[in-house]
Design a protein around this motif. Structure first.
Motif, PDB file in Angstrom:
ATOM      1  N   THR A  63     -13.362  35.845  19.624  1.00  0.00           N
ATOM      2  CA  THR A  63     -13.265  34.407  19.322  1.00  0.00           C
ATOM      3  C   THR A  63     -12.253  33.691  20.206  1.00  0.00           C
ATOM      4  O   THR A  63     -12.071  32.479  20.061  1.00  0.00           O
ATOM      5  N   LEU A  64     -11.597  34.413  21.105  1.00  0.00           N
ATOM      6  CA  LEU A  64     -10.488  33.832  21.872  1.00  0.00           C
ATOM      7  C   LEU A  64     -10.852  33.450  23.298  1.00  0.00           C
ATOM      8  O   LEU A  64     -10.038  32.850  24.003  1.00  0.00           O
ATOM      9  N   VAL A  65     -12.044  33.790  23.719  1.00  0.00           N
ATOM     10  CA  VAL A  65     -12.436  33.565  25.112  1.00  0.00           C
ATOM     11  C   VAL A  65     -12.381  32.083  25.468  1.00  0.00           C
ATOM     12  O   VAL A  65     -11.810  31.677  26.492  1.00  0.00           O
ATOM     13  N   SER A  66     -12.959  31.231  24.635  1.00  0.00           N
ATOM     14  CA  SER A  66     -12.948  29.797  24.926  1.00  0.00           C
ATOM     15  C   SER A  66     -11.559  29.203  24.774  1.00  0.00           C
ATOM     16  O   SER A  66     -11.209  28.227  25.443  1.00  0.00           O
ATOM     17  N   ALA A  67     -10.734  29.801  23.916  1.00  0.00           N
ATOM     18  CA  ALA A  67      -9.383  29.284  23.703  1.00  0.00           C
ATOM     19  C   ALA A  67      -8.530  29.392  24.957  1.00  0.00           C
ATOM     20  O   ALA A  67      -7.738  28.497  25.272  1.00  0.00           O
ATOM     21  N   VAL A  68      -8.673  30.495  25.700  1.00  0.00           N
ATOM     22  CA  VAL A  68      -7.821  30.718  26.872  1.00  0.00           C
ATOM     23  C   VAL A  68      -8.436  30.188  28.164  1.00  0.00           C
ATOM     24  O   VAL A  68      -7.788  30.214  29.210  1.00  0.00           O
ATOM     25  N   GLU A  69      -9.660  29.692  28.089  1.00  0.00           N
ATOM     26  CA  GLU A  69     -10.334  29.239  29.304  1.00  0.00           C
ATOM     27  C   GLU A  69      -9.574  28.090  29.976  1.00  0.00           C
ATOM     28  O   GLU A  69      -9.275  27.077  29.347  1.00  0.00           O
ATOM     29  N   LYS A  70      -9.223  28.279  31.224  1.00  0.00           N
ATOM     30  CA  LYS A  70      -8.584  27.263  32.059  1.00  0.00           C
ATOM     31  C   LYS A  70      -7.228  26.785  31.537  1.00  0.00           C
ATOM     32  O   LYS A  70      -6.778  25.694  31.893  1.00  0.00           O
ATOM     33  N   VAL A  71      -6.544  27.589  30.736  1.00  0.00           N
ATOM     34  CA  VAL A  71      -5.192  27.203  30.327  1.00  0.00           C
ATOM     35  C   VAL A  71      -4.197  27.649  31.393  1.00  0.00           C
ATOM     36  O   VAL A  71      -4.429  28.608  32.133  1.00  0.00           O
ATOM     37  N   ASP A  72      -3.092  26.930  31.469  1.00  0.00           N
ATOM     38  CA  ASP A  72      -2.020  27.261  32.407  1.00  0.00           C
ATOM     39  C   ASP A  72      -0.887  28.017  31.743  1.00  0.00           C
ATOM     40  O   ASP A  72      -0.093  28.683  32.412  1.00  0.00           O
ATOM     41  N   ALA A  73      -0.800  27.904  30.431  1.00  0.00           N
ATOM     42  CA  ALA A  73       0.284  28.543  29.692  1.00  0.00           C
ATOM     43  C   ALA A  73      -0.181  28.826  28.272  1.00  0.00           C
ATOM     44  O   ALA A  73      -1.067  28.156  27.740  1.00  0.00           O
ATOM     45  N   VAL A  74       0.433  29.839  27.676  1.00  0.00           N
ATOM     46  CA  VAL A  74       0.170  30.190  26.277  1.00  0.00           C
ATOM     47  C   VAL A  74       1.507  30.301  25.562  1.00  0.00           C
ATOM     48  O   VAL A  74       2.420  30.999  26.041  1.00  0.00           O
ATOM     49  N   VAL A  75       1.630  29.619  24.423  1.00  0.00           N
ATOM     50  CA  VAL A  75       2.821  29.695  23.586  1.00  0.00           C
ATOM     51  C   VAL A  75       2.419  30.371  22.285  1.00  0.00           C
ATOM     52  O   VAL A  75       1.563  29.869  21.552  1.00  0.00           O
ATOM     53  N   LEU A  76       3.040  31.509  22.000  1.00  0.00           N
ATOM     54  CA  LEU A  76       2.674  32.328  20.852  1.00  0.00           C
ATOM     55  C   LEU A  76       3.726  32.155  19.761  1.00  0.00           C
ATOM     56  O   LEU A  76       4.813  32.733  19.823  1.00  0.00           O
ATOM     57  N   THR A  77       3.393  31.339  18.756  1.00  0.00           N
ATOM     58  CA  THR A  77       4.329  31.043  17.670  1.00  0.00           C
ATOM     59  C   THR A  77       3.903  31.682  16.356  1.00  0.00           C
ATOM     60  O   THR A  77       4.547  31.455  15.328  1.00  0.00           O
ATOM     61  N   HIS A  78       2.811  32.432  16.380  1.00  0.00           N
ATOM     62  CA  HIS A  78       2.303  33.002  15.133  1.00  0.00           C
ATOM     63  C   HIS A  78       3.249  34.072  14.614  1.00  0.00           C
ATOM     64  O   HIS A  78       3.940  34.743  15.375  1.00  0.00           O
ATOM     65  N   GLY A  79       3.280  34.232  13.318  1.00  0.00           N
ATOM     66  CA  GLY A  79       4.131  35.242  12.707  1.00  0.00           C
ATOM     67  C   GLY A  79       3.750  35.429  11.256  1.00  0.00           C
ATOM     68  O   GLY A  79       3.203  34.528  10.627  1.00  0.00           O
TER      69      GLY A  79
END
Length: 259
Positions: A63-79
């Motif tokens: 389910t994450l393929v479209s989420a990361v498409e063409k992004v320049d950065a990822v911020v991971l705040t989940h916990g």
């Protein structure tokens, strides 16, 4: 990263207590913001209209393929909680699955874990450490932020302090406190600050006013040693040869994707 006006940032955990602040901070910084959420209706209630919403589940890599498409950065705040199973299946797995979805494409990563993450005898923190190791092994430019206790700071306790060595390990607010909005600010600021690259640190607030510019604070930190999976001066009792099979597979996958 210096010209952030054209850059797209994916924020995982965007409707959470840190994620909502990270969204607001990124919008203020001029980024195009993409929010990864599980519940579109909740996102509509909690996020600004100018945020691109992508529905996906960090525990389901397909389910994450479209989420990361063409992004320049990822911020991971989940916990999640202090349950080993929850941290393994959500916090750690979310990082592994995002990296897998990127398929070796290089993006800037800001990962939030926790202060005291190297504290011995704590199985749930070991999975947070493993997520740090995956990010470092992936070859992506990164910053790893280990915040103190959320919102346990006093009203006049706003001076941002970055520590290294992970020596505060009481497991109580005595280890340090930091406001949620400040955690978000540091995560987003790290994306456009070259001095934040390849650095792992604990984040707390001390008495005093918040700094207008954090560049000098980032610059004072030591970068992690190239090729190391752990931050310098951290005492970590997780020998690679003794790690769980699942981690070994994930480590091999991100290393292979890096090429």
């Amino acid at each position: 990263m210096t010209n952030n006006r054209q850059l797209t940032v994916l924020i995982a955990g965007a409707t959470g207590s840190i994620g909502r602040h990270a969204v607001a901070e990124a919008l203020r910084g001029g980024y195009t913001v993409r929010a990864l959420v599980r519940d579109r209706a909740r996102a509509a209630r909690t996020l600004p209209d100018d945020v691109e919403v992508v529905v996906g589940d960090l525990t389901r890599p397909e389910t994450l393929v479209s989420a990361v498409e063409k992004v320049d950065a990822v911020v991971l705040t989940h916990g999640s909680t202090t349950s080993e199973r929850d941290v393994r299946d959500n916090d750690y797995a979310g990082v592994a699955n995002i990296l897998r979805a990127l398929e070796g494409r290089s993006v800037r990563i800001a990962l939030m874990t926790a202060i005291g993450v190297t504290r011995p005898g704590m199985p749930y923190t070991q999975w947070k450490l493993r997520s740090e190791r995956l990010v470092k092994a992936s070859g992506n430019p990164y910053t790893i932020v280990r915040p103190g206790w959320f919102d346990h700071n006093q009203a006049d306790q706003r001076r941002i302090v970055m520590l290294q060595g992970d020596r505060r390990q009481s497991g109580t607010p005595a280890d340090g406190a930091i406001a949620r909005d400040q955690i978000a600010r540091v995560l987003i600021d790290s994306l456009r600050t070259d001095a934040a690259r390849s650095k792992t640190f604990e984040l707390v607030a001390e008495h005093g006013s918040e700094q207008d510019d954090l560049a000098a604070v980032f610059a004072a930190l030591r970068p992690d040693s190239p090729g190391s999976l752990d931050a310098d001066e951290n005492t970590v009792d997780l020998p690679i040869d003794d790690e769980p099979e699942a981690f070994g597979r994930d480590l091999a996958a991100v290393t292979e994707a890096k090429g």
